[in-house]
Write a protein that holds these residues in place. Sequence first.
Motif, PDB file in Angstrom:
ATOM      1  N   GLY A   1       5.863   0.678 -10.490  1.00  0.00           N
ATOM      2  CA  GLY A   1       4.795   1.208  -9.654  1.00  0.00           C
ATOM      3  C   GLY A   1       5.194   1.542  -8.235  1.00  0.00           C
ATOM      4  N   GLN A   2       6.480   1.636  -7.952  1.00  0.00           N
ATOM      5  CA  GLN A   2       6.900   1.952  -6.594  1.00  0.00           C
ATOM      6  C   GLN A   2       6.462   3.367  -6.185  1.00  0.00           C
ATOM      7  OE1 GLN A   2       8.955   0.267  -8.827  1.00  0.00           O
ATOM      8  NE2 GLN A   2       8.439  -1.635  -7.750  1.00  0.00           N
ATOM      9  N   ASP A   3       6.444   4.284  -7.137  1.00  0.00           N
ATOM     10  CA  ASP A   3       5.937   5.637  -6.901  1.00  0.00           C
ATOM     11  C   ASP A   3       4.447   5.650  -7.221  1.00  0.00           C
ATOM     12  OD1 ASP A   3       5.248   8.298  -6.825  1.00  0.00           O
ATOM     13  OD2 ASP A   3       6.618   8.917  -8.429  1.00  0.00           O
ATOM     14  N   PRO A   4       3.596   5.941  -6.227  1.00  0.00           N
ATOM     15  CA  PRO A   4       2.141   5.924  -6.501  1.00  0.00           C
ATOM     16  C   PRO A   4       1.732   6.818  -7.669  1.00  0.00           C
ATOM     17  CG  PRO A   4       2.538   6.010  -4.139  1.00  0.00           C
ATOM     18  CD  PRO A   4       3.885   6.184  -4.804  1.00  0.00           C
ATOM     19  N   ALA A   5       2.455   7.905  -7.883  1.00  0.00           N
ATOM     20  CA  ALA A   5       2.095   8.819  -8.969  1.00  0.00           C
ATOM     21  C   ALA A   5       2.372   8.223 -10.336  1.00  0.00           C
ATOM     22  CB  ALA A   5       2.860  10.138  -8.810  1.00  0.00           C
ATOM     23  N   SER A   6       3.158   7.167 -10.386  1.00  0.00           N
ATOM     24  CA  SER A   6       3.519   6.557 -11.671  1.00  0.00           C
ATOM     25  C   SER A   6       2.537   5.491 -12.125  1.00  0.00           C
ATOM     26  CB  SER A   6       4.915   5.927 -11.565  1.00  0.00           C
ATOM     27  OG  SER A   6       4.875   4.736 -10.771  1.00  0.00           O
ATOM     28  N   ARG A   7       1.584   5.138 -11.282  1.00  0.00           N
ATOM     29  CA  ARG A   7       0.739   3.975 -11.552  1.00  0.00           C
ATOM     30  C   ARG A   7      -0.417   4.264 -12.514  1.00  0.00           C
ATOM     31  NH1 ARG A   7       0.531   2.699  -5.073  1.00  0.00           N
ATOM     32  NH2 ARG A   7       2.751   2.145  -4.891  1.00  0.00           N
ATOM     33  N   VAL A   8      -0.680   3.295 -13.374  1.00  0.00           N
ATOM     34  CA  VAL A   8      -1.901   3.263 -14.188  1.00  0.00           C
ATOM     35  C   VAL A   8      -2.708   2.116 -13.613  1.00  0.00           C
ATOM     36  CG1 VAL A   8      -2.878   2.931 -16.479  1.00  0.00           C
ATOM     37  CG2 VAL A   8      -0.684   4.117 -16.213  1.00  0.00           C
ATOM     38  N   THR A   9      -3.729   2.428 -12.829  1.00  0.00           N
ATOM     39  CA  THR A   9      -4.318   1.346 -12.029  1.00  0.00           C
ATOM     40  C   THR A   9      -5.747   1.630 -11.618  1.00  0.00           C
ATOM     41  OG1 THR A   9      -3.924  -0.042 -10.071  1.00  0.00           O
ATOM     42  CG2 THR A   9      -3.467   2.320  -9.848  1.00  0.00           C
ATOM     43  N   LEU A  10      -6.479   0.561 -11.390  1.00  0.00           N
ATOM     44  CA  LEU A  10      -7.794   0.612 -10.743  1.00  0.00           C
ATOM     45  C   LEU A  10      -7.683   0.161  -9.295  1.00  0.00           C
ATOM     46  CD1 LEU A  10     -10.007  -0.996 -13.556  1.00  0.00           C
ATOM     47  CD2 LEU A  10      -9.548   1.435 -13.160  1.00  0.00           C
ATOM     48  N   ASP A  11      -6.465  -0.013  -8.808  1.00  0.00           N
ATOM     49  CA  ASP A  11      -6.185  -0.467  -7.445  1.00  0.00           C
ATOM     50  C   ASP A  11      -6.881  -1.780  -7.105  1.00  0.00           C
ATOM     51  OD1 ASP A  11      -4.485   1.655  -6.882  1.00  0.00           O
ATOM     52  OD2 ASP A  11      -6.119   2.937  -6.185  1.00  0.00           O
ATOM     53  N   PRO A  12      -6.627  -2.815  -7.897  1.00  0.00           N
ATOM     54  CA  PRO A  12      -7.232  -4.123  -7.617  1.00  0.00           C
ATOM     55  C   PRO A  12      -6.528  -4.838  -6.475  1.00  0.00           C
ATOM     56  CG  PRO A  12      -5.701  -4.322  -9.420  1.00  0.00           C
ATOM     57  CD  PRO A  12      -5.724  -2.857  -9.060  1.00  0.00           C
ATOM     58  N   GLY A  13      -7.064  -5.989  -6.111  1.00  0.00           N
ATOM     59  CA  GLY A  13      -6.385  -6.849  -5.151  1.00  0.00           C
ATOM     60  C   GLY A  13      -6.999  -6.856  -3.777  1.00  0.00           C
ATOM     61  N   LEU A  14      -6.370  -7.628  -2.891  1.00  0.00           N
ATOM     62  CA  LEU A  14      -6.857  -7.909  -1.548  1.00  0.00           C
ATOM     63  C   LEU A  14      -8.312  -8.386  -1.599  1.00  0.00           C
ATOM     64  CD1 LEU A  14      -4.732  -7.719   0.636  1.00  0.00           C
ATOM     65  CD2 LEU A  14      -6.033  -5.872   1.676  1.00  0.00           C
ATOM     66  N   THR A  15      -8.561  -9.282  -2.538  1.00  0.00           N
ATOM     67  CA  THR A  15      -9.883  -9.862  -2.717  1.00  0.00           C
ATOM     68  C   THR A  15     -10.129 -10.954  -1.672  1.00  0.00           C
ATOM     69  OG1 THR A  15      -8.922 -11.363  -4.360  1.00  0.00           O
ATOM     70  CG2 THR A  15      -9.970  -9.354  -5.187  1.00  0.00           C
ATOM     71  N   PRO A  16     -11.385 -11.334  -1.452  1.00  0.00           N
ATOM     72  CA  PRO A  16     -11.689 -12.258  -0.349  1.00  0.00           C
ATOM     73  C   PRO A  16     -11.084 -13.645  -0.516  1.00  0.00           C
ATOM     74  CG  PRO A  16     -13.675 -11.119  -1.116  1.00  0.00           C
ATOM     75  CD  PRO A  16     -12.606 -10.822  -2.109  1.00  0.00           C
ATOM     76  N   LEU A  17     -10.643 -14.200   0.582  1.00  0.00           N
ATOM     77  CA  LEU A  17     -10.296 -15.620   0.670  1.00  0.00           C
ATOM     78  C   LEU A  17     -11.435 -16.258   1.458  1.00  0.00           C
ATOM     79  CD1 LEU A  17      -8.095 -17.741   0.004  1.00  0.00           C
ATOM     80  CD2 LEU A  17      -7.192 -17.354   2.302  1.00  0.00           C
ATOM     81  N   VAL A  18     -12.302 -16.966   0.760  1.00  0.00           N
ATOM     82  CA  VAL A  18     -13.580 -17.422   1.315  1.00  0.00           C
ATOM     83  C   VAL A  18     -13.460 -18.855   1.821  1.00  0.00           C
ATOM     84  CG1 VAL A  18     -16.026 -17.823   0.801  1.00  0.00           C
ATOM     85  CG2 VAL A  18     -14.795 -15.919  -0.305  1.00  0.00           C
ATOM     86  N   ALA A  19     -13.787 -19.069   3.079  1.00  0.00           N
ATOM     87  CA  ALA A  19     -13.824 -20.433   3.619  1.00  0.00           C
ATOM     88  C   ALA A  19     -14.962 -21.208   2.956  1.00  0.00           C
ATOM     89  CB  ALA A  19     -14.018 -20.399   5.123  1.00  0.00           C
ATOM     90  N   ALA A  20     -14.699 -22.461   2.597  1.00  0.00           N
ATOM     91  CA  ALA A  20     -15.682 -23.274   1.870  1.00  0.00           C
ATOM     92  C   ALA A  20     -15.925 -24.602   2.561  1.00  0.00           C
ATOM     93  CB  ALA A  20     -15.215 -23.480   0.437  1.00  0.00           C
ATOM     94  N   PRO A  21     -16.387 -24.588   3.823  1.00  0.00           N
ATOM     95  CA  PRO A  21     -16.570 -25.856   4.545  1.00  0.00           C
ATOM     96  C   PRO A  21     -17.675 -26.724   3.972  1.00  0.00           C
ATOM     97  CG  PRO A  21     -17.471 -24.021   5.807  1.00  0.00           C
ATOM     98  CD  PRO A  21     -16.718 -23.420   4.670  1.00  0.00           C
ATOM     99  N   HIS A  22     -18.745 -26.122   3.435  1.00  0.00           N
ATOM    100  CA  HIS A  22     -19.850 -26.919   2.893  1.00  0.00           C
ATOM    101  C   HIS A  22     -19.432 -27.621   1.605  1.00  0.00           C
ATOM    102  CE1 HIS A  22     -22.238 -25.096   5.962  1.00  0.00           C
ATOM    103  NE2 HIS A  22     -22.144 -23.882   5.428  1.00  0.00           N
ATOM    104  N   LEU A  23     -18.684 -26.919   0.758  1.00  0.00           N
ATOM    105  CA  LEU A  23     -18.164 -27.557  -0.449  1.00  0.00           C
ATOM    106  C   LEU A  23     -17.181 -28.655  -0.078  1.00  0.00           C
ATOM    107  CD1 LEU A  23     -17.933 -27.682  -3.537  1.00  0.00           C
ATOM    108  CD2 LEU A  23     -16.153 -25.914  -3.399  1.00  0.00           C
ATOM    109  N   ALA A  24     -16.346 -28.390   0.907  1.00  0.00           N
ATOM    110  CA  ALA A  24     -15.382 -29.402   1.361  1.00  0.00           C
ATOM    111  C   ALA A  24     -16.099 -30.660   1.822  1.00  0.00           C
ATOM    112  CB  ALA A  24     -14.520 -28.834   2.489  1.00  0.00           C
ATOM    113  N   ALA A  25     -17.167 -30.487   2.606  1.00  0.00           N
ATOM    114  CA  ALA A  25     -17.903 -31.644   3.127  1.00  0.00           C
ATOM    115  C   ALA A  25     -18.512 -32.458   1.986  1.00  0.00           C
ATOM    116  CB  ALA A  25     -18.984 -31.176   4.095  1.00  0.00           C
ATOM    117  N   GLU A  26     -19.059 -31.778   0.986  1.00  0.00           N
ATOM    118  CA  GLU A  26     -19.651 -32.496  -0.154  1.00  0.00           C
ATOM    119  C   GLU A  26     -18.611 -33.320  -0.906  1.00  0.00           C
ATOM    120  OE1 GLU A  26     -22.009 -30.541  -2.984  1.00  0.00           O
ATOM    121  OE2 GLU A  26     -23.524 -29.847  -1.540  1.00  0.00           O
ATOM    122  N   LEU A  27     -17.389 -32.790  -0.982  1.00  0.00           N
ATOM    123  CA  LEU A  27     -16.350 -33.458  -1.761  1.00  0.00           C
ATOM    124  C   LEU A  27     -15.541 -34.448  -0.943  1.00  0.00           C
ATOM    125  CD1 LEU A  27     -14.981 -30.442  -3.862  1.00  0.00           C
ATOM    126  CD2 LEU A  27     -16.735 -32.105  -4.481  1.00  0.00           C
ATOM    127  N   GLY A  28     -15.769 -34.474   0.364  1.00  0.00           N
ATOM    128  CA  GLY A  28     -15.002 -35.376   1.210  1.00  0.00           C
ATOM    129  C   GLY A  28     -13.652 -34.822   1.614  1.00  0.00           C
TER     130      GLY A  28
END
Length: 428
Positions: free
Chosen positions: A78-105
């Motif tokens: 996939g180094q050549d963009p024209a060669s790709r079979v893709t839906l261009d996935p990725g760079l999905t969110p990295l979500v901070a979870a302070p409330h879940l962290a607090a519940e779990l200690g």
Amino acid sequence: MTSTLVASGIDTSASPARALVCRACSARYPLAAQHACYECFGPLEVDYDTAALATVTREQIEAGPNNIWRYAALLPAGQDPASRVTLDPGLTPLVAAPHLAAELGITAPLWVKDDSANPTHSFKDRVVSVALTAAKALGFSRFACASTGNLANSVAAHAARAGVPSVVFIPSDLEQGKVITTAVYGGELVAIDGSYDDVNRLCGELVETDEFEDTAFVNVNVRPYYAEGSKTLGYEVAEQLGWRIPAQVVIPMASGELLTKIDKAFSELVEIGLVEAPADGWKVFGAQSAGCNPIAVALHGETDTIIPVKPTGIAKSLNIGDPAAGLYALEAVRRTGGWMEYADDDEIRAGIRDLARTTGVFAETAGGVTVAVLRKLVESGRLDPTAETVVFNTGEGLKTIDAVAGQVGPTHHIKPSLRAARDAGLLG
């Protein structure tokens, strides 16, 4: 185990990939459509030119597209963009979870890598984009897979985008949401009376027939390339954390391959100098459903013998009873000082609700497994609550809505009047 189909092949002048290598005996093979070693029948994976990888810079990656192809210089195709079979996935969110962290200690930062934001709402878009891009280079003209649901969605969607025929094979008892979200793309969808392992076994037989010679089964004959797509999850987490590796990660396991490839991504980033390893390294933790937990059971029993099981339970996307990468997942967890746990159906449902209630992320059942296991790891003292942790949600809750449908609903049911709202306590 291999195919003679080759178009231009993998372009090694642009790709850092150089060969396929057996994970068991280290035998080497050309970059072809082959997934098993002729010498020992061990699984093959892509081997890279480390000097080529070492030329990649943070600046080069950051200047790339906002999807997995920003890491093209670290991938086999996939180094050549024209060669790709893709839906261009990725760079999905990295979500901070302070409330879940607090519940779990948990007192250190806790993050959720939310791959439900991909085009077909699971991490499978990553692996399929890489696999089918390699398949195109190798001359295949039809796409296929054996799937527990998410992979079927992704292969069918990629094929539709590329204008290529597809045929995907699923267990007949799959969640209806995943059946519909595969069938809608218009390819062939074959429901089989049996488990995923039965489906996968049939696909392994089909790939050897003349009728399927032109067909790339993403998780069979082009599996080495498919597996490499999972590394992009590890790359992204490190980049999104400011080019550093978290101290702990909790990863759902079906075949075990996702866990091994995230660990591999961290190792590669350290080896080529893009990040520094944490002072005490990183720990990898695996999460399974109690209805399909052969890898975790082997770890708990202090053995390398993974006994296949007949899967049960609601976490169908993790229901691989004979996990192909189980031994390698065990190795990664033991080497890093991590652990594995499993969760039953009630714990999975609670995990889904806990994650949604505290972070706004609605996970499918695999995500519920991961959160439930996170809780168990903290309670047992296996996971350090003072160390930064990332957990992985690999799919969208709307695909497995039946898992919690009987547990959630309206909290009030009133007439459309101010008096009714007051009587219900909504005005204080």
